[in-house]
Scaffold this motif. Structure first.
Motif, PDB file in Angstrom:
ATOM      1  N   ALA A 283       0.837  -1.202   0.000  1.00  0.00           N
ATOM      2  CA  ALA A 283       0.000   0.000   0.000  1.00  0.00           C
ATOM      3  C   ALA A 283       0.875   1.256   0.000  1.00  0.00           C
ATOM      4  CB  ALA A 283      -0.922  -0.004   1.220  1.00  0.00           C
TER       5      ALA A 283
ATOM      6  N   SER B 105      -6.089  -8.735   3.567  1.00  0.00           N
ATOM      7  CA  SER B 105      -6.108  -7.404   2.951  1.00  0.00           C
ATOM      8  C   SER B 105      -7.022  -6.430   3.702  1.00  0.00           C
ATOM      9  CB  SER B 105      -6.535  -7.507   1.480  1.00  0.00           C
ATOM     10  OG  SER B 105      -7.873  -7.912   1.406  1.00  0.00           O
ATOM     11  N   ILE B 106      -7.791  -6.951   4.687  1.00  0.00           N
ATOM     12  CA  ILE B 106      -8.751  -6.066   5.377  1.00  0.00           C
ATOM     13  C   ILE B 106      -8.027  -4.937   6.124  1.00  0.00           C
ATOM     14  CG2 ILE B 106     -10.513  -5.951   7.210  1.00  0.00           C
ATOM     15  CD1 ILE B 106     -11.341  -8.813   6.368  1.00  0.00           C
TER      16      ILE B 106
ATOM     17  N   VAL C 145      -6.390  -2.356   3.949  1.00  0.00           N
ATOM     18  CA  VAL C 145      -7.393  -1.479   3.316  1.00  0.00           C
ATOM     19  C   VAL C 145      -7.796  -0.379   4.299  1.00  0.00           C
ATOM     20  CG1 VAL C 145      -9.830  -1.407   2.615  1.00  0.00           C
ATOM     21  CG2 VAL C 145      -8.303  -3.096   1.610  1.00  0.00           C
TER      22      VAL C 145
ATOM     23  N   THR D 223      -5.031   2.019   4.572  1.00  0.00           N
ATOM     24  CA  THR D 223      -4.946   2.886   3.391  1.00  0.00           C
ATOM     25  C   THR D 223      -5.982   3.997   3.450  1.00  0.00           C
ATOM     26  OG1 THR D 223      -4.225   0.998   2.101  1.00  0.00           O
ATOM     27  CG2 THR D 223      -5.009   2.887   0.856  1.00  0.00           C
ATOM     28  N   ILE D 224      -7.223   3.601   3.725  1.00  0.00           N
ATOM     29  CA  ILE D 224      -8.307   4.594   3.681  1.00  0.00           C
ATOM     30  C   ILE D 224      -8.102   5.658   4.770  1.00  0.00           C
ATOM     31  CG2 ILE D 224     -10.802   4.947   3.972  1.00  0.00           C
ATOM     32  CD1 ILE D 224     -11.197   2.195   2.660  1.00  0.00           C
TER      33      ILE D 224
ATOM     34  N   PHE E  97     -10.118   4.379  -2.460  1.00  0.00           N
ATOM     35  CA  PHE E  97     -10.959   3.211  -2.720  1.00  0.00           C
ATOM     36  C   PHE E  97     -10.389   2.388  -3.870  1.00  0.00           C
ATOM     37  CE2 PHE E  97     -13.881   6.407  -0.850  1.00  0.00           C
ATOM     38  CZ  PHE E  97     -13.997   5.788   0.390  1.00  0.00           C
ATOM     39  N   LYS E  98      -9.813   3.104  -4.832  1.00  0.00           N
ATOM     40  CA  LYS E  98      -9.185   2.372  -5.949  1.00  0.00           C
ATOM     41  C   LYS E  98      -7.973   1.594  -5.439  1.00  0.00           C
ATOM     42  CE  LYS E  98     -10.586   5.365  -9.737  1.00  0.00           C
ATOM     43  NZ  LYS E  98     -10.226   6.577 -10.431  1.00  0.00           N
TER      44      LYS E  98
ATOM     45  N   SER F 144      -7.508   0.549  -2.409  1.00  0.00           N
ATOM     46  CA  SER F 144      -8.022  -0.537  -1.577  1.00  0.00           C
ATOM     47  C   SER F 144      -8.440  -1.718  -2.440  1.00  0.00           C
ATOM     48  CB  SER F 144      -9.228  -0.071  -0.770  1.00  0.00           C
ATOM     49  OG  SER F 144      -8.845   1.013   0.013  1.00  0.00           O
ATOM     50  N   ALA F 145      -9.121  -1.398  -3.543  1.00  0.00           N
ATOM     51  CA  ALA F 145      -9.549  -2.472  -4.457  1.00  0.00           C
ATOM     52  C   ALA F 145      -8.325  -3.206  -4.994  1.00  0.00           C
ATOM     53  CB  ALA F 145     -10.370  -1.885  -5.597  1.00  0.00           C
TER      54      ALA F 145
ATOM     55  N   LEU G 270      -5.499  -3.537  -3.488  1.00  0.00           N
ATOM     56  CA  LEU G 270      -4.941  -4.366  -2.405  1.00  0.00           C
ATOM     57  C   LEU G 270      -5.723  -5.676  -2.250  1.00  0.00           C
ATOM     58  CD1 LEU G 270      -4.132  -1.778   0.419  1.00  0.00           C
ATOM     59  CD2 LEU G 270      -2.564  -2.855  -1.176  1.00  0.00           C
ATOM     60  N   VAL G 271      -7.059  -5.580  -2.292  1.00  0.00           N
ATOM     61  CA  VAL G 271      -7.878  -6.793  -2.147  1.00  0.00           C
ATOM     62  C   VAL G 271      -7.591  -7.739  -3.313  1.00  0.00           C
ATOM     63  CG1 VAL G 271     -10.236  -7.704  -2.038  1.00  0.00           C
ATOM     64  CG2 VAL G 271      -9.678  -5.590  -0.857  1.00  0.00           C
TER      65      VAL G 271
END
Lengths: 299, 233
Positions: A40, A234-235, A238, A241-242, A271-272, A274-275, A277-278
């Protein structure tokens, strides 16, 4: 219906396995968390570098001063010639009167001095303000323009541009290499976790083979297990990151150290990321378990 | 063609040991055959070749018309669904109950829950374990665990039941009970039974076909035979 039933049973079996081998799962999820947080960092950094590199690229212009005695027709011809040079994105002509007006508006001292000039006493030279497509070859473009007729001086922040380009290029490359290396480390860790799960369930796998369970049905739960580990892992990254990025953005007022380097607006961007990362967690999880299944699940 | 047929089969392991040499054998559908012989004579290799745990080095092994020797690895599971296997060490999953140990076979085939339950209960009832559905392996005797193993082997109604020394870990009385169960499966379900064993009493009492293996070759094949010490050793 049969494949769907098998799919759901594999998912449930994978979930049970994550719970059953809790300490092992926690260990590998922790590794994934650490790796994805580093990923991240790298993604946020490289995206911001890309962002302000392109900001700077957009702002960087080249000023082409035209010789004093050049006529309007010759200026018109020169503009056409400049337009024809490769790497030119935009050309704006500014007469010496326009330049004088702009300079007067910019600074009170200039204004005081210039207001005393009579119209035919304006010593400034008309100029073309040029922006280019690629700043990496700005030097070559400047040289080409310099050789055109009626061109007096070509000015651009040559050294600053070149060193900025070099530094950003190195930072970008380092972050890309770091991200790729970290992704491989994560895949390796997941692969090891799945390997241990396979060994701990060796007996069960042997029995499944002997009673006629298809290879796909034996393999699927392990693939899902890798997927779960990746997604669960990844939770936290995320959330980091946010909230982390929004906090930093607000704290630093949307810029890094100086106003020239502006940070990317967090909304949408976080959000991008985060996506991403997931998806990295899920893909790397699946890939790691696929590697382990291929290598250690001899069926 | 017979239901099971071996044609000029050889099995030579990588270390050079010849486990089976030029073996030919025919077994009819619904037969009950004992395979006897001393330790390391090749009977386990023969049994394992039937469900493709071992691949013959040379020759053909037909089970229900399928040449097991030429079967692709990816298709082996299809063969094994037609064969029930009973192991000496039962191979039960310790964390699953008797019911779950049998049910997981059908679950892995993709059967519906509503189809699984009656089949599992029928199989466990057939082996006399209707009252032990919820027992875990460590709560059951050796004989009961072997019955669960048999129930698991027959739950998908296989055409052939391959038993590798199923009474090897059991006392004589429990062995008799297990043999009764296997005999009833043969008689009532018409399942072909092939059993590798050391148990002289069982072979002598049941009077079934006996194939004697000695140093990888068939040393004798008797209808309603008995365990002959001089041949097996």
């Amino acid at each position: 219906m049969k494949p769907i039933r098998i799919l759901f049973r594999s998912i449930s079996s994978a979930f049970k396995s994550v719970i059953r081998n809790l300490s092992l799962s926690v260990a590998s999820i922790s590794c994934i968390i650490i790796t994805l947080i580093l990923v991240a960092f790298a993604v946020l950094l490289s995206a911001n570098i890309n962002n302000f590199t392109s900001d700077i690229e957009d702002d960087l212009t080249m000023v082409v001063f035209v010789k004093k005695e050049t006529t309007d027709e010759e200026i018109e011809d020169l503009k056409k010639n400049i337009d024809a040079v490769p790497n030119i994105r935009d050309v704006v002509y500014k007469s010496k009167v326009q330049i004088k007006d702009e300079m007067s508006k910019e600074d009170e001292t200039y204004n005081r001095i210039m207001s005393e000039w009579k119209e035919d006493e304006n010593p400034l030279k008309p100029a073309f303000i040029i922006s280019v497509d690629k700043i990496e070859v700005m030097g070559e473009t400047a040289n080409t323009i310099m050789n055109l007729e009626h061109v007096d001086i070509v000015k651009y922040g040559k050294n600053m541009v070149e060193s900025l380009v070099d530094i950003f290029d190195i930072v970008k490359k380092v972050t890309y290499v770091a991200v790729i290396a970290l992704v491989f480390v994560t895949a390796f860790l997941i692969s090891n976790t799945i390997k241990i799960t396979i060994y701990s369930r060796k007996n069960e796998i042997d029995i499944m083979r002997l009673v006629g369970t298809s290879n796909m049905v034996i393999k699927l739960p392990f693939l899902f297990e890798g997927l779960f580990l990746g997604i669960i892992g990844s939770i936290l990254p995320v959330i980091f990151t946010i909230y982390g990025y929004i906090f930093l953005y607000d704290k630093m007022g949307g810029v890094m150290f100086t106003k020239i380097i502006s940070l990317i607006n967090p909304y949408d961007f976080v959000f991008k990321v985060s996506a991403v990362l997931v998806v990295i967690g899920a893909v790397v999880g699946m890939y790691g378990s696929y590697k382990a299944v291929r290598r250690y699940l001899k069926i | 063609m017979s239901f099971i047929e071996l044609q000029d089969v050889y099995k030579i392991y990588k270390n050079g040991v010849t486990a089976i040499a030029d073996m030919s054998l025919k077994i009819k559908k619904g037969d009950f055959v004992f395979v006897i012989g001393h330790t390391a004579c090749g009977k386990s290799t023969l049994i394992k070749m039937l469900y493709r745990e071992e691949k013959p080095t040379k020759g053909n092994v037909f089970v229900g018309g399928v040449n097991v020797a030429k079967l692709k690895n990816s298709k082996v599971y299809k063969l094994r669904r037609k064969i029930g296997i009973v192991f000496q060490d039962y191979k039960l999953l310790p964390k699953l109950t008797a019911y779950e140990n049998v049910a997981f076979v059908l679950e892995s085939y993709g059967y519906k829950e509503s189809e699984i339950k009656p089949k599992v209960i029928e199989a466990l009832t057939r082996v006399g374990l209707k009252e032990k559905l919820r027992s875990f392996p460590d709560e059951m005797s050796g004989g009961e665990q072997q019955r669960v193993c048999i129930a698991r082997a027959i739950v998908n109604k296989p055409k052939v039941l391959v038993c590798d020394e199923p009474t090897g870990n059991l006392d004589p009385d429990t062995s008799k009970e297990i043999m009764k169960v296997i005999d009833s499966i043969n008689k009532e379900m018409g399942t072909t039974i092939i059993m590798a064993t050391h148990d002289r009493d069982i072979v002598n009492r049941m009077k079934k076909r006996v194939v004697v293996i000695k140093e990888g070759v068939i040393a004798g094949d008797y209808e309603k035979g008995s365990y002959k010490v001089d041949e097996a050793h």
